[in-house]
Design a protein around this motif. Structure first.
Motif, PDB file in Angstrom:
ATOM      1  N   HIS A  49       0.931  -0.969  -0.058  1.00  0.00           N
ATOM      2  CA  HIS A  49      -0.148   0.224   0.103  1.00  0.00           C
ATOM      3  C   HIS A  49       0.743   1.383   0.000  1.00  0.00           C
ATOM      4  O   HIS A  49       0.476   2.111  -0.824  1.00  0.00           O
ATOM      5  CB  HIS A  49      -0.930   0.120   1.238  1.00  0.00           C
ATOM      6  N   GLY A  50       2.027   1.178   0.893  1.00  0.00           N
ATOM      7  CA  GLY A  50       2.711   2.394   0.902  1.00  0.00           C
ATOM      8  C   GLY A  50       4.222   2.556   0.206  1.00  0.00           C
ATOM      9  O   GLY A  50       5.109   3.087   0.575  1.00  0.00           O
ATOM     10  N   VAL A  51       4.083   1.919  -0.890  1.00  0.00           N
ATOM     11  CA  VAL A  51       5.145   2.020  -1.817  1.00  0.00           C
ATOM     12  C   VAL A  51       5.864   3.478  -2.106  1.00  0.00           C
ATOM     13  O   VAL A  51       5.058   4.060  -2.251  1.00  0.00           O
ATOM     14  CB  VAL A  51       4.958   1.480  -3.317  1.00  0.00           C
ATOM     15  N   PRO A  52       7.245   3.580  -1.825  1.00  0.00           N
ATOM     16  CA  PRO A  52       7.589   5.106  -1.632  1.00  0.00           C
ATOM     17  C   PRO A  52       7.746   5.602  -2.963  1.00  0.00           C
ATOM     18  O   PRO A  52       7.720   6.872  -3.144  1.00  0.00           O
ATOM     19  CB  PRO A  52       8.806   4.895  -0.910  1.00  0.00           C
TER      20      PRO A  52
ATOM     21  N   LEU B  21       3.914  10.978   7.335  1.00  0.00           N
ATOM     22  CA  LEU B  21       4.526   9.705   6.295  1.00  0.00           C
ATOM     23  C   LEU B  21       3.516   8.873   6.246  1.00  0.00           C
ATOM     24  O   LEU B  21       3.825   8.216   5.053  1.00  0.00           O
ATOM     25  CB  LEU B  21       5.541   9.358   7.455  1.00  0.00           C
ATOM     26  N   ASN B  22       2.367   8.495   6.922  1.00  0.00           N
ATOM     27  CA  ASN B  22       1.455   7.568   6.779  1.00  0.00           C
ATOM     28  C   ASN B  22       0.844   7.805   5.320  1.00  0.00           C
ATOM     29  O   ASN B  22       0.362   6.968   4.772  1.00  0.00           O
ATOM     30  CB  ASN B  22       0.543   7.568   7.853  1.00  0.00           C
ATOM     31  N   PHE B  23       0.795   9.214   4.861  1.00  0.00           N
ATOM     32  CA  PHE B  23      -0.232   9.412   3.715  1.00  0.00           C
ATOM     33  C   PHE B  23       0.644  10.181   2.831  1.00  0.00           C
ATOM     34  O   PHE B  23       0.267  10.952   1.858  1.00  0.00           O
ATOM     35  CB  PHE B  23      -1.366  10.441   4.144  1.00  0.00           C
ATOM     36  N   ALA B  24       2.001   9.661   2.536  1.00  0.00           N
ATOM     37  CA  ALA B  24       2.682  10.278   1.678  1.00  0.00           C
ATOM     38  C   ALA B  24       2.949   8.902   0.483  1.00  0.00           C
ATOM     39  O   ALA B  24       3.574   7.854   1.045  1.00  0.00           O
ATOM     40  CB  ALA B  24       4.391  10.545   2.012  1.00  0.00           C
TER      41      ALA B  24
ATOM     42  N   ALA C  87      -3.305   2.430  -9.137  1.00  0.00           N
ATOM     43  CA  ALA C  87      -2.226   3.321  -9.296  1.00  0.00           C
ATOM     44  C   ALA C  87      -2.715   4.649  -8.520  1.00  0.00           C
ATOM     45  O   ALA C  87      -3.702   5.088  -8.829  1.00  0.00           O
ATOM     46  CB  ALA C  87      -1.868   3.508 -10.599  1.00  0.00           C
ATOM     47  N   TYR C  88      -2.027   5.327  -7.552  1.00  0.00           N
ATOM     48  CA  TYR C  88      -2.137   6.386  -6.966  1.00  0.00           C
ATOM     49  C   TYR C  88      -1.227   7.206  -6.583  1.00  0.00           C
ATOM     50  O   TYR C  88      -0.020   6.562  -6.284  1.00  0.00           O
ATOM     51  CB  TYR C  88      -3.175   6.086  -5.908  1.00  0.00           C
ATOM     52  N   TYR C  89      -1.339   8.442  -6.373  1.00  0.00           N
ATOM     53  CA  TYR C  89      -0.173   9.347  -5.939  1.00  0.00           C
ATOM     54  C   TYR C  89      -0.900   9.991  -4.630  1.00  0.00           C
ATOM     55  O   TYR C  89      -2.020  10.293  -4.797  1.00  0.00           O
ATOM     56  CB  TYR C  89       0.225  10.267  -6.637  1.00  0.00           C
ATOM     57  N   GLY C  90      -0.157  10.206  -3.543  1.00  0.00           N
ATOM     58  CA  GLY C  90      -0.974  10.916  -2.428  1.00  0.00           C
ATOM     59  C   GLY C  90      -0.168  11.594  -1.544  1.00  0.00           C
ATOM     60  O   GLY C  90       1.173  11.356  -1.505  1.00  0.00           O
ATOM     61  N   ASP C  91      -0.635  12.607  -0.888  1.00  0.00           N
ATOM     62  CA  ASP C  91       0.237  13.646   0.086  1.00  0.00           C
ATOM     63  C   ASP C  91      -0.751  14.085   0.880  1.00  0.00           C
ATOM     64  O   ASP C  91      -1.956  14.081   0.828  1.00  0.00           O
ATOM     65  CB  ASP C  91       1.215  14.407  -0.682  1.00  0.00           C
ATOM     66  N   SER C  92      -0.332  14.646   1.892  1.00  0.00           N
ATOM     67  CA  SER C  92      -1.085  15.544   3.074  1.00  0.00           C
ATOM     68  C   SER C  92      -0.513  16.543   3.702  1.00  0.00           C
ATOM     69  O   SER C  92       0.905  16.494   3.646  1.00  0.00           O
ATOM     70  CB  SER C  92      -1.369  14.362   4.212  1.00  0.00           C
TER      71      SER C  92
END
Length: 450
Positions: free
Chosen positions: A72-75, A408-411, A315-320
């Protein structure tokens, strides 16, 4: 009596896959499909000894090490190096007397919820049952009951980790306070965690669900204002968020959702249903009738229905960004930029923080004074990554005056951007722990503390 769930058997020798070999692509596959990873070798670990072997192999060649449980959290995209796959290490053991769970590195939250429920207990899990429990906790863990109980990392009793010297360590706040502090909040920077022991809470049911409104009929800015006023009246036992998204016009969605713009408030409350009804009544009155109301009394095992996160790889890109206070006009602009007027789909969520999240704890989870967290997740199509990143910059710019950092959890997918993930003091202290336990920066396929 304890309850143990374990779907994989231990083996006598580590299992490895190299590019081009049968099984390599299957082992590499995870929830995130938007960022290609092509490690030189995948070590499929079933035991801590397998992890030791993988780290020893990487250290001998100074090869970068990454870790993947569910993906889920592939950097971000990466070539070469070693990937330690921990999906087989998925045992969950509950000690009901101690109210703790021993969670393997590959365990998913759904399995932990099910094991704990047998004893009238619950973990401090997130909204999606398919997410890996350990990786989520190492990033802090902002769960559905966070205002009442704090971050999941705050409840960890011990961590089992293999550090860069290929030594397995059982770490507690007493045995090694600095390493324990850094592991909880520092992500995958300090070693490969093989399991952890985490506290459970005596929760068997809750009052929760979603209040949904048509964003083309009800102005999202009006929903936001009503939500902001409502949250100022709430006890710490109620955790909530506000989300907005334009549903894609896809055949797998129900006809009434295709192309719709839905703005919804998500609620989780551990008090009685009667008290929950009383607390939610002013919000219902302020918003008026909507297109969906699923708020109800439910067993904790159904808590994932509050958010109904997608359960299929994509596929998704995310940040917070964390906000010191809520600028309603700025957040309304951010929602507008990410709504129907946007060129592509974006999912926006505003989390109400405070409560137990603001309490100090012996870990590296930062920004505890923040009152709010705004998240944007953008599904990716082909080469849309840079467009998504540019959109995030514009949207977050609407609240720039109140931004104090990032989570970090939502990057998701931006490992070249580590600024803001920690405040200056926390980053300096983490760097010192990194220098002590990983001086060669072996664990660098992550949001790296250089």
């Amino acid at each position: 009596m304890t309850t143990t769930q374990d779907t994989h058997d231990s083996r006598s020798a580590p299992l490895t896959f190299r590019a081009g070999e049968a099984g390599y692509d299957d082992e590499l596959a995870g929830f995130q499909t938007g960022f290609a990873q092509r490690p030189e070798v995948i070590h499929a670990a079933a035991t801590a000894d397998d992890v030791v072997a993988a780290v020893r192999y990487a250290a001998a060649g100074n090869l970068p090490v990454g870790v993947q449980a569910t993906g889920h959290g592939v950097p971000g995209a990466a070539d070469g190096g070693v990937l330690v796959s921990t999906r087989r290490m998925d045992a969950v053991t509950v000690d009901p007397a101690a109210r703790t769970a021993r969670v393997g590195a590959g365990a998913r939250w759904g399995a932990v919820v099910a094991a704990a429920a047998e004893h009238g207990l619950a973990p401090l899990n997130g909204s999606a049952p398919s997410v890996g429990a350990v990786g989520y906790t190492l990033g802090g863990g902002l769960g559905i009951l966070a205002r009442e109980f704090g971050y999941t990392a705050d409840h960890v009793r011990s961590v089992d980790v293999v550090t860069a010297d290929a030594v397995p360590r059982h770490v507690t706040a007493d045995s090694d306070p600095e390493l324990f502090w850094g592991l909880l909040g520092g992500g995958a920077n300090l070693g490969v965690v093989t399991g952890l022991e985490v506290g459970l809470v005596p929760v068997t049911r809750l009052y929760g669900g979603s209040l949904a409104h048509d964003g083309r009929v009800t102005d999202p800015a009006d929903v936001l204002r009503a939500y902001a006023e409502w949250t100022a009246t709430l006890p710490d036992t109620l955790t909530s968020s506000l989300a907005a998204l334009v549903h894609p016009d896809l055949p797998m969605l129900p006809p009434h959702l295709r192309g719709s713009y839905v703005v919804s408030v998500r609620i989780a409350f551990t008090g009685s249903a009667a008290e929950g009804e009383r607390l939610v009544a002013p919000l219902r009155a302020a918003l008026g009738p909507g297109v969906g109301d699923t708020v109800r009394e439910m067993p904790y095992g159904e808590s994932h229905t509050i958010h109904s996160d997608p359960d299929f790889p994509h596929a998704y890109y995310g940040d917070s960004v964390f906000l010191d206070e809520l600028d309603v006009a700025g957040v309304a602009e951010l929602f507008a930029l990410s709504g129907p007027a946007a060129d592509t789909m974006h999912v926006v969520q505003l989390n109400h923080l405070g409560g137990a999240l603001s309490r100090p704890a012996p870990n590296a989870v930062p920004y505890r004074d923040a009152g709010w967290l705004v998240r944007i997740l953008s599904p990716l199509d082909g080469s849309a990554r840079e467009a998504a990143r540019a959109h995030h910059a514009r949207a977050f710019g609407a609240v720039a005056e109140h931004v104090v950092g990032r989570s970090l959890n939502f990057a998701f997918g931006g490992n070249d951007r580590t600024q803001g993930l920690y405040d200056a003091d926390t980053r300096k202290r983490l760097a010192a722990v990194k220098a002590a336990y990983d001086p060669a920066n072996l664990f660098r396929r992550n949001y790296n503390l250089r």
